[in-house]
Design an enzyme around this catalytic site. Structure first.
Site, PDB file in Angstrom:
ATOM      1  N   TRP A 246      47.839 -11.504 -23.785  1.00  0.00           N
ATOM      2  CA  TRP A 246      48.687 -11.072 -22.665  1.00  0.00           C
ATOM      3  C   TRP A 246      49.342 -12.283 -22.020  1.00  0.00           C
ATOM      4  O   TRP A 246      48.769 -13.377 -22.030  1.00  0.00           O
ATOM      5  CB  TRP A 246      47.837 -10.373 -21.590  1.00  0.00           C
ATOM      6  CG  TRP A 246      47.004  -9.227 -22.070  1.00  0.00           C
ATOM      7  CD1 TRP A 246      45.635  -9.192 -22.182  1.00  0.00           C
ATOM      8  CD2 TRP A 246      47.470  -7.941 -22.504  1.00  0.00           C
ATOM      9  NE1 TRP A 246      45.251  -7.967 -22.667  1.00  0.00           N
ATOM     10  CE2 TRP A 246      46.338  -7.184 -22.870  1.00  0.00           C
ATOM     11  CE3 TRP A 246      48.732  -7.360 -22.618  1.00  0.00           C
ATOM     12  CZ2 TRP A 246      46.424  -5.880 -23.343  1.00  0.00           C
ATOM     13  CZ3 TRP A 246      48.822  -6.061 -23.085  1.00  0.00           C
ATOM     14  CH2 TRP A 246      47.680  -5.339 -23.448  1.00  0.00           C
TER      15      TRP A 246
ATOM     16  N   ASN B  15      54.259  12.866 -15.972  1.00  0.00           N
ATOM     17  CA  ASN B  15      53.426  12.330 -17.066  1.00  0.00           C
ATOM     18  C   ASN B  15      54.220  11.539 -18.101  1.00  0.00           C
ATOM     19  O   ASN B  15      53.827  10.442 -18.502  1.00  0.00           O
ATOM     20  CB  ASN B  15      52.663  13.470 -17.745  1.00  0.00           C
ATOM     21  CG  ASN B  15      51.827  12.950 -18.898  1.00  0.00           C
ATOM     22  OD1 ASN B  15      50.967  12.092 -18.708  1.00  0.00           O
ATOM     23  ND2 ASN B  15      52.110  13.419 -20.100  1.00  0.00           N
TER      24      ASN B  15
ATOM     25  N   GLU C  31      45.690  20.412 -21.688  1.00  0.00           N
ATOM     26  CA  GLU C  31      45.868  19.284 -20.754  1.00  0.00           C
ATOM     27  C   GLU C  31      44.640  19.168 -19.858  1.00  0.00           C
ATOM     28  O   GLU C  31      44.162  18.070 -19.568  1.00  0.00           O
ATOM     29  CB  GLU C  31      47.130  19.449 -19.905  1.00  0.00           C
ATOM     30  CG  GLU C  31      48.422  19.324 -20.686  1.00  0.00           C
ATOM     31  CD  GLU C  31      48.512  18.065 -21.541  1.00  0.00           C
ATOM     32  OE1 GLU C  31      48.115  16.986 -21.072  1.00  0.00           O
ATOM     33  OE2 GLU C  31      48.964  18.162 -22.696  1.00  0.00           O
TER      34      GLU C  31
ATOM     35  N   TRP D 170      47.084  -4.338 -19.363  1.00  0.00           N
ATOM     36  CA  TRP D 170      47.080  -2.967 -18.843  1.00  0.00           C
ATOM     37  C   TRP D 170      46.310  -2.848 -17.533  1.00  0.00           C
ATOM     38  O   TRP D 170      46.593  -1.977 -16.704  1.00  0.00           O
ATOM     39  CB  TRP D 170      46.510  -1.986 -19.888  1.00  0.00           C
ATOM     40  CG  TRP D 170      45.095  -2.251 -20.322  1.00  0.00           C
ATOM     41  CD1 TRP D 170      44.686  -2.971 -21.396  1.00  0.00           C
ATOM     42  CD2 TRP D 170      43.892  -1.796 -19.677  1.00  0.00           C
ATOM     43  NE1 TRP D 170      43.308  -3.002 -21.466  1.00  0.00           N
ATOM     44  CE2 TRP D 170      42.790  -2.282 -20.425  1.00  0.00           C
ATOM     45  CE3 TRP D 170      43.628  -1.030 -18.541  1.00  0.00           C
ATOM     46  CZ2 TRP D 170      41.458  -2.034 -20.084  1.00  0.00           C
ATOM     47  CZ3 TRP D 170      42.305  -0.785 -18.196  1.00  0.00           C
ATOM     48  CH2 TRP D 170      41.234  -1.287 -18.962  1.00  0.00           C
TER      49      TRP D 170
ATOM     50  N   TRP E  32      45.761   4.572 -19.413  1.00  0.00           N
ATOM     51  CA  TRP E  32      46.319   3.218 -19.556  1.00  0.00           C
ATOM     52  C   TRP E  32      45.878   2.603 -20.879  1.00  0.00           C
ATOM     53  O   TRP E  32      46.671   1.995 -21.605  1.00  0.00           O
ATOM     54  CB  TRP E  32      45.907   2.314 -18.379  1.00  0.00           C
ATOM     55  CG  TRP E  32      46.915   2.399 -17.274  1.00  0.00           C
ATOM     56  CD1 TRP E  32      46.848   3.211 -16.178  1.00  0.00           C
ATOM     57  CD2 TRP E  32      48.163   1.701 -17.191  1.00  0.00           C
ATOM     58  NE1 TRP E  32      47.983   3.050 -15.416  1.00  0.00           N
ATOM     59  CE2 TRP E  32      48.804   2.130 -16.003  1.00  0.00           C
ATOM     60  CE3 TRP E  32      48.801   0.754 -17.990  1.00  0.00           C
ATOM     61  CZ2 TRP E  32      50.057   1.639 -15.605  1.00  0.00           C
ATOM     62  CZ3 TRP E  32      50.053   0.264 -17.601  1.00  0.00           C
ATOM     63  CH2 TRP E  32      50.660   0.712 -16.416  1.00  0.00           C
TER      64      TRP E  32
ATOM     65  N   TRP F  38      42.202  17.344 -21.684  1.00  0.00           N
ATOM     66  CA  TRP F  38      42.320  15.873 -21.654  1.00  0.00           C
ATOM     67  C   TRP F  38      41.570  15.302 -20.451  1.00  0.00           C
ATOM     68  O   TRP F  38      40.963  14.233 -20.518  1.00  0.00           O
ATOM     69  CB  TRP F  38      43.797  15.446 -21.611  1.00  0.00           C
ATOM     70  CG  TRP F  38      44.364  15.311 -22.991  1.00  0.00           C
ATOM     71  CD1 TRP F  38      45.104  16.244 -23.652  1.00  0.00           C
ATOM     72  CD2 TRP F  38      44.213  14.197 -23.884  1.00  0.00           C
ATOM     73  NE1 TRP F  38      45.425  15.773 -24.903  1.00  0.00           N
ATOM     74  CE2 TRP F  38      44.899  14.515 -25.079  1.00  0.00           C
ATOM     75  CE3 TRP F  38      43.574  12.963 -23.798  1.00  0.00           C
ATOM     76  CZ2 TRP F  38      44.958  13.655 -26.168  1.00  0.00           C
ATOM     77  CZ3 TRP F  38      43.633  12.092 -24.882  1.00  0.00           C
ATOM     78  CH2 TRP F  38      44.313  12.439 -26.050  1.00  0.00           C
TER      79      TRP F  38
HETATM   80  C1  LIG Z   1      49.423   5.516 -17.569  1.00  0.00           C
HETATM   81  C2  LIG Z   1      48.905   6.866 -17.103  1.00  0.00           C
HETATM   82  C3  LIG Z   1      48.093   6.944 -15.983  1.00  0.00           C
HETATM   83  C4  LIG Z   1      47.596   8.180 -15.562  1.00  0.00           C
HETATM   84  N1  LIG Z   1      46.786   8.235 -14.435  1.00  0.00           N
HETATM   85  C5  LIG Z   1      46.278   9.428 -14.029  1.00  0.00           C
HETATM   86  C6  LIG Z   1      45.445   9.514 -12.882  1.00  0.00           C
HETATM   87  O1  LIG Z   1      45.093   8.511 -12.236  1.00  0.00           O
HETATM   88  N2  LIG Z   1      45.021  10.751 -12.501  1.00  0.00           N
HETATM   89  C7  LIG Z   1      45.339  11.880 -13.196  1.00  0.00           C
HETATM   90  O2  LIG Z   1      44.916  12.981 -12.801  1.00  0.00           O
HETATM   91  N3  LIG Z   1      46.100  11.817 -14.305  1.00  0.00           N
HETATM   92  C8  LIG Z   1      46.592  10.643 -14.736  1.00  0.00           C
HETATM   93  N4  LIG Z   1      47.409  10.609 -15.847  1.00  0.00           N
HETATM   94  C9  LIG Z   1      47.585  11.831 -16.642  1.00  0.00           C
HETATM   95  C10 LIG Z   1      48.788  12.720 -16.281  1.00  0.00           C
HETATM   96  O3  LIG Z   1      49.956  11.947 -16.202  1.00  0.00           O
HETATM   97  C11 LIG Z   1      48.607  13.487 -14.966  1.00  0.00           C
HETATM   98  O4  LIG Z   1      47.369  14.140 -14.959  1.00  0.00           O
HETATM   99  C12 LIG Z   1      49.699  14.532 -14.776  1.00  0.00           C
HETATM  100  O5  LIG Z   1      50.975  13.923 -14.790  1.00  0.00           O
HETATM  101  C13 LIG Z   1      49.492  15.241 -13.454  1.00  0.00           C
HETATM  102  O6  LIG Z   1      50.508  16.136 -13.194  1.00  0.00           O
HETATM  103  P1  LIG Z   1      50.242  17.705 -13.213  1.00  0.00           P
HETATM  104  O7  LIG Z   1      49.067  18.030 -12.363  1.00  0.00           O
HETATM  105  O8  LIG Z   1      51.527  18.364 -12.890  1.00  0.00           O
HETATM  106  O9  LIG Z   1      49.862  17.935 -14.726  1.00  0.00           O
HETATM  107  P2  LIG Z   1      49.857  19.268 -15.631  1.00  0.00           P
HETATM  108  O10 LIG Z   1      50.743  19.011 -16.796  1.00  0.00           O
HETATM  109  O11 LIG Z   1      50.123  20.469 -14.830  1.00  0.00           O
HETATM  110  O12 LIG Z   1      48.363  19.269 -16.175  1.00  0.00           O
HETATM  111  C14 LIG Z   1      47.295  19.955 -15.516  1.00  0.00           C
HETATM  112  C15 LIG Z   1      46.134  19.016 -15.289  1.00  0.00           C
HETATM  113  O13 LIG Z   1      45.629  18.537 -16.536  1.00  0.00           O
HETATM  114  C16 LIG Z   1      45.143  17.203 -16.365  1.00  0.00           C
HETATM  115  N5  LIG Z   1      45.903  16.311 -17.252  1.00  0.00           N
HETATM  116  C17 LIG Z   1      47.160  16.452 -17.698  1.00  0.00           C
HETATM  117  N6  LIG Z   1      47.499  15.435 -18.517  1.00  0.00           N
HETATM  118  C18 LIG Z   1      46.415  14.633 -18.588  1.00  0.00           C
HETATM  119  C19 LIG Z   1      46.127  13.424 -19.271  1.00  0.00           C
HETATM  120  N7  LIG Z   1      47.015  12.815 -20.070  1.00  0.00           N
HETATM  121  N8  LIG Z   1      44.905  12.869 -19.100  1.00  0.00           N
HETATM  122  C20 LIG Z   1      43.977  13.448 -18.315  1.00  0.00           C
HETATM  123  N9  LIG Z   1      44.196  14.596 -17.644  1.00  0.00           N
HETATM  124  C21 LIG Z   1      45.393  15.184 -17.781  1.00  0.00           C
HETATM  125  C22 LIG Z   1      45.379  16.823 -14.919  1.00  0.00           C
HETATM  126  O14 LIG Z   1      44.193  17.065 -14.198  1.00  0.00           O
HETATM  127  C23 LIG Z   1      46.496  17.774 -14.502  1.00  0.00           C
HETATM  128  O15 LIG Z   1      46.521  18.031 -13.121  1.00  0.00           O
HETATM  129  C24 LIG Z   1      47.931   9.359 -16.280  1.00  0.00           C
HETATM  130  C25 LIG Z   1      48.760   9.266 -17.398  1.00  0.00           C
HETATM  131  C26 LIG Z   1      49.248   8.037 -17.800  1.00  0.00           C
HETATM  132  C27 LIG Z   1      50.125   7.972 -19.025  1.00  0.00           C
END
Ligand SMILES: Cc1cc2nc3c(=O)[nH]c(=O)nc-3n(C[C@H](O)[C@H](O)[C@H](O)COP(=O)(O)OP(=O)(O)OC[C@H]3O[C@@H](n4cnc5c(N)ncnc54)[C@H](O)[C@@H]3O)c2cc1C
Length: 471
Positions: free
Chosen positions: A304, A344, A273, A362, A385, A276
């Site tokens: 759209w 997420n 993650e 989007w 997005w 990502w």
């Molecule tokens: C439509 C959409 C918009 C999003 N916008 C953002 C945003 O503005 N900022 C953001 O940090 N994340 C975003 N995410 C990704 C993800 O949802 C969040 O990073 C995550 O929910 C944060 O919670 P956590 O720290 O508990 O994640 P954990 O599951 O604990 O993951 C650890 C870290 O990994 C990174 N991470 C995890 N999933 C993703 C992912 N899909 N893409 C990129 N990095 C990821 C984050 O830095 C996160 O803090 C988005 C996802 C979607 C589907």
């Protein structure tokens, strides 16, 4: 001995801060500067929730700096001018900062570096916020990656990231004027919508370290299985701390090594993650317009719905307010509004509902998330997005349209998450809460579904077919 300036940006921490470490080695006094730059060309203005976070994060940073003898200098305006002013006031001969990766930010930094060099001031930048600098990870043909799995494999092949650096034990700061944080008016007033954010989050380096410790103590072990269930606090919630650089990915990566091997599967998923996040920044580095431009240009012709028609405007409003009539979508949108964060899986569901069931561009959703998320991130937000919309890199196949009812039954089977954020439905049982329109007498003021799922799914698939066929 000459003094130096440390210009902090998305790295509001003392530990594992290479710019600060370099300044401490340089000797002399250190002017630690933060600039609220809303003037330099192309810089995306912060959203409202990010402003709230920034206020508290800077407050916490100032306290931490004071504890080691330093002071935080706050300036608002064009960053270039603010840095030059502070260099002169502090009688500095060196400026240190950690790198940023957006194009507008890189342009500001490069121009300033040149200007400082012309004035015989040393300027040095460091890798601090990404484990792998975007330009160092290249495909066999030398280009950027478009697909996550080979990207992440290439990162892992590039070797284990460096160990984190300790925070300086003591620093001295020169006299330099600072603006009052309160004068920046980053906090909401009239109305103050932030109490929910305040009870959920502790911005700052200590808050970040506590989140990491809690995650390791209680949750990391079930991460791979529990991370999809929004009622369980199974994810790290480190995202806003990473966004503002209150903790570095190097610190997290290093800390992961201290966990027992029994948790290996979970940690592997968690590490990817973080991968990502690296991938999204890799994409942004090579596609600076990611928040405004389809990564796949074919989507420029996508049909759209026009947001200026009354019907579509009403749909956008219902989505933002969590009044679509689909409990999982509404719970997510209300969680976002109340806490500045959304789980997420629910981000994927709410985004899919907007772009596919409602056929709304989007970019409208991305902008709303940008304004309301405390972790609004210039790369992660648009990349995700576009992933959901199908217009992005390594995107979800277009026909993958999340069904909010199926997702709700699968990932919130007892309706715990739904009841927390949609209290109107609290009296419904675990079977009926996912489809309240079937028992309208018990659903009170909760709205009827905005669109029918089957028909709206067909409409989206038709729009995509028309796009592919050039109709
Ligand atoms: C439509 C959409 C918009 C999003 N916008 C953002 C945003 O503005 N900022 C953001 O940090 N994340 C975003 N995410 C990704 C993800 O949802 C969040 O990073 C995550 O929910 C944060 O919670 P956590 O720290 O508990 O994640 P954990 O599951 O604990 O993951 C650890 C870290 O990994 C990174 N991470 C995890 N999933 C993703 C992912 N899909 N893409 C990129 N990095 C990821 C984050 O830095 C996160 O803090 C988005 C996802 C979607 C589907």
């Amino acid at each position: 001995m000459a003094n130096s300036v440390v210009w902090l940006r998305d790295d509001l921490r003392l530990a594992d801060n290479p710019a600060l470490t370099a300044a401490a080695r340089h000797g002399g006094q250190i002017a630690v500067l933060y600039v609220l730059d809303e003037e330099s060309e192309g810089i995306r203005p912060l959203g409202s929730a990010s402003k709230w976070w920034l206020h508290h994060s800077l407050e916490s940073l100032a306290t931490q700096l004071a504890a080691i003898g330093g002071t935080l200098i706050l300036r608002r305006g064009c960053a270039r001018q603010a840095v030059l002013d502070v260099v002169a006031e502090a009688e500095a001969d060196a400026v240190f900062w950690n790198r940023r990766y957006g194009l507008a930010e890189r342009r500001v930094d490069a121009a300033l570096k040149e200007e400082l060099a012309d004035a015989n001031i040393d300027a040095e930048s460091f890798q601090a916020n990404l484990l792998y600098e975007p330009w160092t990870i290249r495909t066999g043909a030398g280009g950027p990656y478009k697909v996550f799995t080979p990207f992440w494999r290439a990162c892992n092949d590039a070797g284990e990231p460096r160990a984190p650096l300790s925070a300086p034990e003591q620093i001295r700061s020169p006299q330099a004027a600072s603006e009052a944080l309160g004068s920046w008016q980053l906090l909401p007033t009239n109305p103050d919508w932030s109490p929910g954010l305040g009870s959920e989050w502790t911005p700052g380096e200590d808050g970040a370290n506590n989140r990491l410790a809690e995650f390791f103590d209680r949750q990391a072990r079930e991460y791979a299985t529990d991370r999809d269930f929004p009622a369980i606090e199974a994810t790290s919630r480190l995202s806003p701390h990473l966004r503002f650089g209150e903790i570095s990915p190097f610190q997290i990566r290093h800390a992961l090594r201290s966990l027992p091997a029994a948790a290996d599967k979970d940690l592997q998923v968690f590490r990817s993650e973080l991968g990502w996040r690296e991938f999204c920044w890799h994409l942004l580095y090579f596609n600076p317009d990611l928040a405004t431009t389809n990564y796949r240009p074919m989507f420029d012709r996508f049909a759209w719905d026009s947001p200026s028609t009354a019907g579509t405007a009403a749909e956008i409003k219902a989505w933002r307010r969590g009044r679509t009539g689909y409990p999982l979508v509404d719970a997510g949108m209300r969680q976002l509004w109340q806490t500045g964060w959304m789980h997420n899986r629910i981000r994927m569901v709410t985004a899919s509902f907007l772009v596919k069931n409602l056929l709304i561009d989007w970019r409208i959703g991305e902008q709303w998330f940008w304004d309301t998320l405390v972790d609004a991130d210039a790369a992660n937000n648009p990349a995700n997005w576009q992933w959901v919309a199908g217009s992005g890199a390594d995107a979800s196949p277009y026909f993958r349209i999340f069904n909010p009812v199926t997702q709700s039954r699968k990932f919130d089977p007892d309706g715990l998450y739904l009841r927390r954020y949609v209290p109107e439905l609290a009296s419904l049982g675990a079977r009926s809460i996912h489809e309240p329109w079937k028992t309208p007498d018990d659903a009170g003021s909760y709205p009827a579904p905005l669109v029918e799922l089957g028909a709206s799914r067909e409409r989206a698939l038709d729009a995509y077919a028309a796009l592919k066929e050039g109709r």
